[in-house]
Design an enzyme around this catalytic site. Structure first.
Site, mmCIF file in Angstrom:
data_model
loop_
_atom_site.group_PDB
_atom_site.id
_atom_site.type_symbol
_atom_site.label_atom_id
_atom_site.label_comp_id
_atom_site.label_asym_id
_atom_site.label_seq_id
_atom_site.Cartn_x
_atom_site.Cartn_y
_atom_site.Cartn_z
ATOM 1 N N HIS B 224 0.832 -1.207 0.000
ATOM 2 C CA HIS B 224 0.000 0.000 0.000
ATOM 3 C C HIS B 224 0.865 1.254 0.000
ATOM 4 C CE1 HIS B 224 -3.625 2.318 1.041
ATOM 5 N NE2 HIS B 224 -2.807 3.043 1.761
ATOM 6 N N HIS B 287 -10.806 1.480 -1.367
ATOM 7 C CA HIS B 287 -10.958 0.970 0.000
ATOM 8 C C HIS B 287 -11.759 -0.316 -0.103
ATOM 9 C CE1 HIS B 287 -11.040 2.391 4.413
ATOM 10 N NE2 HIS B 287 -9.818 2.179 4.032
#
Lengths: 255, 952
Positions: B224, B287
């Site tokens: 990430h 998300h």
């Protein structure tokens, strides 16, 4: 009077404060944005202003009900200043969340001594809805904000905008604005009345005509390029929401 | 003691929440008559109150006297066979924003004798339901066990937070070898090479790392945070690719380097010049995994996170528009086929929509553009893309630089256990156990806290009180502080971080992903003024440390050093990844579809396809008017119901300039060829920009890759191919990428079988237009006008909605002719800037048939067109190909007859033709190649088919 000072009161979660300021500025007023915290603790209070505005948004997230916590805070912190402000000729405007706040604080329809007599509750659709609506002014209303207005076209953006009250209270309301069809026709049905509001009521004023609350957002239609059908050549000056703000400024200038 | 207040509606008051639940029960397939649902709210207050105080709390704060009433009886179980009560409350440790507001309001009232509050919702369900049905209603509709539970009575006491006793922990790397070392690595999401590098580093220091140091390395080196796969080295088809991202997408931007790109691929969002005075920035985030587990909270915090990215760009931007793109399983997915532990797509859809709307609306940011795609393979792995556009003065567009001695200030929400290990979770595969294992990864958002932070930080920015800003996102403080202090060094006192509740260890504080937090570097002289500004907004801001000049990361907890790490190793010590990728073109069954004479049914069916149908139900629940800047709204046309292409906002009222925001995504083409899937997504995003009146000259792109398992070579091959298409398209159209993001390993394991999402690339486009007054909408404007099709139609049915409807994928997906497409787009821009175009719509899913229908019913005007006039790129001579091919780079355009000559001169050298005209009838009529009518449908039938599926 030359300068018109508009105080726009912000709380955590307020929005459209800047558009409201822009609408008043377009009408020739000076605007000041202040948080409730700043006003409640500062020495200037409302005294320099002629117009007090509670703008739209989600004060405190609408937790415990739209406008509820801000209304309580208003009553606890600013109530002592509100009545004198209104009595000496000040104008008060509540838009959307600001309208919900005024109603729940018992300032609209008033008198304040009666407490809350009207509410704005969940839309009949059960949903937050953002759409454009036609608003037609009631020519027999005392409201100074809507004087001389016929039909304007502005957006709503709310989930709790349905005006509900005891029938006797409804009958006694000074209704300033109705949801109507494009030609001002009454009883337009959903979605023209976007929330199922009793008697298609979109905005009300108090017995002085100087305290006014409405669910829709005239400050979002002050330029023709905001009209949803301007690319179809359907935007007109008459349908702008600016006249609400201009009326307020003109009224203050006249006294 | 604990006091109860139950607030219910008065008799006769409509209960929209209850009706919603009743509808939900029906949607679950429980079709019993006489089911009605009422909802009431419970407030539980822990403290000491007189009956009078309790009464005034209810009256003054909780009850609307017009519609509601209350009682102070404790919750009791008084079910009967016909009347059932289900009371749902949040699990301990889950923060409910309502509790926070309630405590604030009680404090305003001077009631300091209430220590804490909880809320619950009680569902009164009437009807002949058995226990099995009630369990289904609980599990599938009312309760998400990740954050909620059912209670039968008023709690006796609220669970107390455990105390934390400091104990410094070390991780024994030096004593670990082989599989034990690999296991430790996995615990911190470090691969074999990485954990070995960490061990070697600490062997040199002759000590073991602390857990906080390991957490820092794990977070900072996570997929990430550093995109290590995308930045890795690939061996593909005999070639060696060094750093895939740098050698494709970023390389295109470097080669193009237009002067209006102000800050690309280095800050939290990409920044471009708007008008010389202002700069605009854009970022799109995903998300996905949190939204799969808890759709409402996951999506809300996804939006909250990308908004903070924009707030943390340059010296702080004001968010002015949001976009959202969702990918879900089909809403009519069979419950019986749902894998265990997976939420039904309809519930995910409704939860995600509500999360994004509630959060975005509360922030006062308009949601202006988006898309929703459906595919079975997204059922267990929904994708949630949230984008935010921001604006700032141009001189504040560059990332700031702090000086040693500047204070580290944390503003906004308090820190709890929210989202711990969210970053590493984000990059991992989901399994059926995910819902149980990963509950701390679920973050709960509070939009109002974020709104207060936005308001405070813009004030502070304009007074130039901070020297640098960034957001706390994935990895929490560990990533934000670690990145900000890379060039200087920093000391952070973790015990000074304000906590939601006691009991957090120093490393939990360090890696918590609690929402609504921003990090600033503030010169000491400005600290007091900055803190006051946040206090005025009702937001918390705290000094938690200071920047140094030793390029080390020092962390303390109550005077104990818990981390002392060299920045050089933290940011430069990660070994690169080396991967082997391959690509074998899949072969799908060739469709065999008989020629037909009548396409009425097919067209209506396509208009009702989940991917095509109206998304008005979603759009109207977003505030798309707030900030008053919209020029072209998401819904356009005579009754404001037509599907606009891109959105246009006018962020600076005094400037004529507009900002166009569009997107392109079509994953089905990727089942055939990821290169052309990527190229098609870019073509679509650019088509949207051009269709509303933009030009290629000032258009920036963003990429969001959501991919399957990147341990799979074929999947990596697809990544390489798609990245190369991004480079080729970016160079061909001279549209640079300014920012991007990837989310990998989106797959679900069920019974040992892996279900991967289709490789998904979202392209977002942002373009500056000189004069927003030249915007064009897609609805037909006037009878008598000519309808042109621009661009050639090819027999490229692969991946189309048409074939999907027949149950095929096909093998020939749409391609892009770079030179022809670019010329066509540029010339069409020229025509719109000369105001020759009355309406324009790009051709995408469902091709010509769908686009034509949409233009007609949006304008409430009929049309008559002839397929014989449609230019064919290759002669297929099939009506269905001409109607439903999704060939790229095509537009339908409405031109007034008087402008015919000028338009055709402007478009000279392109493939285009007049195919019919607009009329006053209320019918769309299409003549097939053989001259016979193959479509003749009233506008209201077309519109009804298009609106019906999602009219929830």
């Amino acid at each position: 009077m030359n300068s018109v000072n508009v105080l726009i009161l912000r709380a955590p979660g307020t929005n459209r404060d800047e558009e409201t300021a822009a609408a008043f500025q377009q009408a020739g007023a000076s605007t000041r944005l202040a948080t409730i915290n700043e006003v409640a603790t500062a020495s200037f209070r409302f005294s320099d202003s002629q117009v007090l505005v509670f703008p739209g948004g989600f004060a405190y997230g609408d937790d415990l009900g739209a406008g509820r916590v801000l209304a309580s805070e208003l009553n606890l912190k600013l109530r002592a200043d509100m009545q004198p402000f209104i009595d000496r000729g000040g104008l008060v405007l509540g838009i959307c969340n600001g309208f919900q706040t005024l109603v729940k604080a018992g300032i609209l329809p008033g008198p304040m001594s009666k407490g809350q007599t009207v509410t704005l509750t969940n839309n009949d659709s059960g949903r937050f809805e953002c759409r454009w609506v036609y608003l037609t002014a009631n020519p027999s209303s005392k409201c100074v904000f809507t004087a001389g207005i016929r039909t304007i076209y502005v957006p709503v953006a709310h989930g709790e905008g349905k005006l509900v009250a005891d029938p006797a209270v409804v009958a006694s309301l000074d209704v300033a604005l109705y949801y109507t069809g494009a030609e001002g026709n009454r009883n337009p049905g959903y979605p023209h009345n976007p929330n199922g509001s009793t008697k298609d009521i979109a905005g009300i004023t108090d017995s002085t005509g100087r305290v006014f609350g409405l669910m829709p957002h005239p400050e979002d239609h002050i330029r023709e390029s905001q009209h949803p059908r301007w690319t179809r050549g359907e935007a007109t000056k008459e349908s702008l929401g600016s006249s609400i703000y201009q009326n307020a400024v003109n009224w203050v200038k006249k006294i | 003691m604990i006091y109860s207040i139950e607030v219910c509606l008065k008799d006769g008051q409509p209960d929209p929440r209850g009706s919603g639940v009743a509808r939900g029960i029906h949607d679950l397939g429980i079709h019993k008559k006489d089911i009605s649902v009422g909802v009431s709210d419970f407030y539980w207050l822990d403290g000491t109150l007189t009956p009078k105080e309790l009464d005034s709390i209810a009256r003054e704060l909780l009850v609307d006297p017009i519609t509601q009433e209350f009682n102070c009886s404790p919750l009791q179980n008084n079910d009967t066979p016909e009347a059932h009560n289900i009371t749902v409350t949040y699990n301990p440790g889950v923060t409910d924003p309502v509790e926070e507001t309630l405590m604030k309001a009680l404090a305003d009232m001077g009631l300091s004798t209430v220590h804490s509050a909880r809320t619950a919702q009680r569902y009164h369900i009437k009807g002949p339901l058995d226990q099995g049905e009630l369990d289904i209603i609980c599990a599938r509709l009312l309760v998400n066990p990740i954050i909620q539970r059912v209670v039968k009575e008023t709690p006796k006491a609220f669970a107390e937070s455990p105390r934390y006793t400091f104990k410094l922990k070390h991780v024994d790397l030096l004593g670990s070898v082989d599989e034990e070392l690999v296991r430790i690595g996995r615990e911190y999401s470090l691969n074999r090479a990485e954990i070995s590098a960490v061990k070697a580093f600490y062997a040199g220091l002759e000590r073991n790392p602390t857990d906080a140091e390991m957490e820092t390395l794990g977070q900072t080196w996570s997929e990430h945070c550093v995109h290590k796969t995308f930045r890795g080295n690939f061996e593909f088809e005999g070639q060696n690719i060094t750093n895939l991202l740098k050698s494709t997408i970023m390389r295109a931007t470097r080669e193009l380097s237009p002067p209006w790109c102000l800050s690309v691929f280095k800050d939290n969002a990409g920044v471009v010049d708007f008008d010389g005075d202002w700069a605009v920035c854009f970022k799109v985030e995903t998300h996905n995994h949190p939204s799969a587990i808890e759709p409402y909270g996951g999506a809300a915090t996804g939006l909250g996170g990308v908004v903070r990215d924009v707030m943390g760009t340059g010296l702080g931007a004001k968010p002015i528009a949001n976009t959202d793109v969702f990918c879900f399983g089909p809403p009519d997915f069979d419950f019986n086929r749902l894998p265990p532990g997976v939420l039904h797509p309809r519930r995910v859809f409704k939860g995600v929509r509500a999360g994004v709307a509630d959060y975005g609306n509360r922030l006062g940011i308009p949601t202006v553009n988006g898309a929703i795609l459906f595919d079975e393979r997204y059922t267990a792995n929904p994708l949630v893309f949230c984008g935010t556009v921001g604006i700032m003065p141009k001189q504040m567009s560059q990332q700031g630089k702090q000086k040693p001695g500047d204070k580290v200030v944390l503003a906004g929400g308090r820190t709890g256990r929210d989202g711990i290990h969210g970053v590493t979770f984000a990059s991992e595969q989901l399994t059926r156990d995910s819902t149980e294992l990963s509950f701390t990864s679920v973050q709960i958002g509070n939009a109002i806290v974020e709104k207060k932070v936005i308001d405070g930080l813009l004030k502070a920015r304009d007074k130039k009180l901070f020297s640098r800003i960034t957001d706390c996102g994935g990895g929490g403080l560990s990533s934000a502080v670690g990145e900000m202090a890379e060039e200087t060094g920093v000391k952070v006192y973790l015990d000074r971080v304000p906590l939601k509740y006691a009991g957090l260890s120093y490393s939990e504080i360090w890696i918590s992903e609690s929402q609504e937090r921003m990090l600033m570097a503030v010169p000491p002289a400005n600290v007091e003024e900055l803190l006051q500004i946040f206090a005025d907004e009702g937001a918390e801001a705290t000094v938690i440390g200071e920047f140094t000049d030793d390029r080390r990361l020092h962390l303390y907890f109550n005077d104990h050093t818990v981390c002392d790490l060299e920045m050089g190793f933290l940011h430069g010590g990660r070994p690169e990844m080396n991967m082997v990728a391959e690509w074998k073109k899949p072969l799908h069954p060739e469709p065999e579809i008989a020629q037909k004479g009548d396409f009425n049914e097919v067209l209506l069916g396509l208009l009702s396809a989940w991917n095509v149908c109206s998304k008005e139900w979603v759009i109207r629940q977003y505030d798309h008017e707030v900030q008053g800047a919209s020029v072209l709204k998401p819904l356009v046309g005579e009754t404001e119901e037509g599907p606009g292409d891109a959105a246009i906002v006018k962020p600076v009222a005094t400037s004529a300039r507009g900002l166009i925001i569009g997107c392109g995504i079509n994953t089905r083409y990727g089942d055939i060829d990821p290169y052309w899937m990527a190229a098609s997504a870019i073509d679509e995003a650019l088509r949207q920009v051009i269709a509303v009146g933009g030009s290629l000259r000032h258009t920036a792109l963003l990429d969001n890759f959501c991919w399957g398992n990147v341990k799979d070579r074929q999947s990596l091959g697809a990544l390489v191919k798609a990245s190369r298409a991004c480079y080729d398209m970016s160079i061909a159209f001279k549209t640079p990428f300014i920012s991007g993001k990837d989310s990998l390993n989106n797959e679900f394991e069920q019974d040992g079988k892996r279900i991967s999402i289709p490789h998904t690339l979202l392209i977002s486009a942002m373009a500056v237009m000189d004069d927003a007054g030249k915007a064009v909408s897609m609805d037909f404007k006037k009878a008598g006008n000519l309808i042109y099709i621009l661009g050639a139609t090819y027999d490229e049915m692969g991946g189309s909605e048409y074939l999907a409807r027949m149950g095929y994928i096909g093998n020939k997906s749409p391609m892009v002719n770079f030179a022809a497409s670019r010329k066509l787009m540029e010339d069409l821009s020229g025509a719109t800037s000369r105001r020759l175009v009355r309406s324009c719509h790009d051709l995408s899913e469902g091709g010509l048939g769908v686009a034509l229908s949409e233009m007609a019913f949006a304008g409430n005007l009929g049309a008559e067109v002839s397929l014989g006039a449609v230019p064919q790129g290759e002669i297929a001579d099939r009506d269905d190909v001409l109607l439903f091919s999704e060939s790229n780079s095509r537009f339908l355009v409405e031109i007034e007859p008087g402008n015919r000559e000028e338009f055709e001169i402007t478009m000279h050298g392109n493939i285009f033709a007049v195919i019919g005209s607009v009329n006053t009838s209320d019918v769309l009529r299409v003549e097939g190649l053989n001259g016979e009518t193959i479509i003749s449908l009233p506008l209201r039938a077309l519109k009804e088919s298009w609106q019906k599926p999602l009219r929830w």
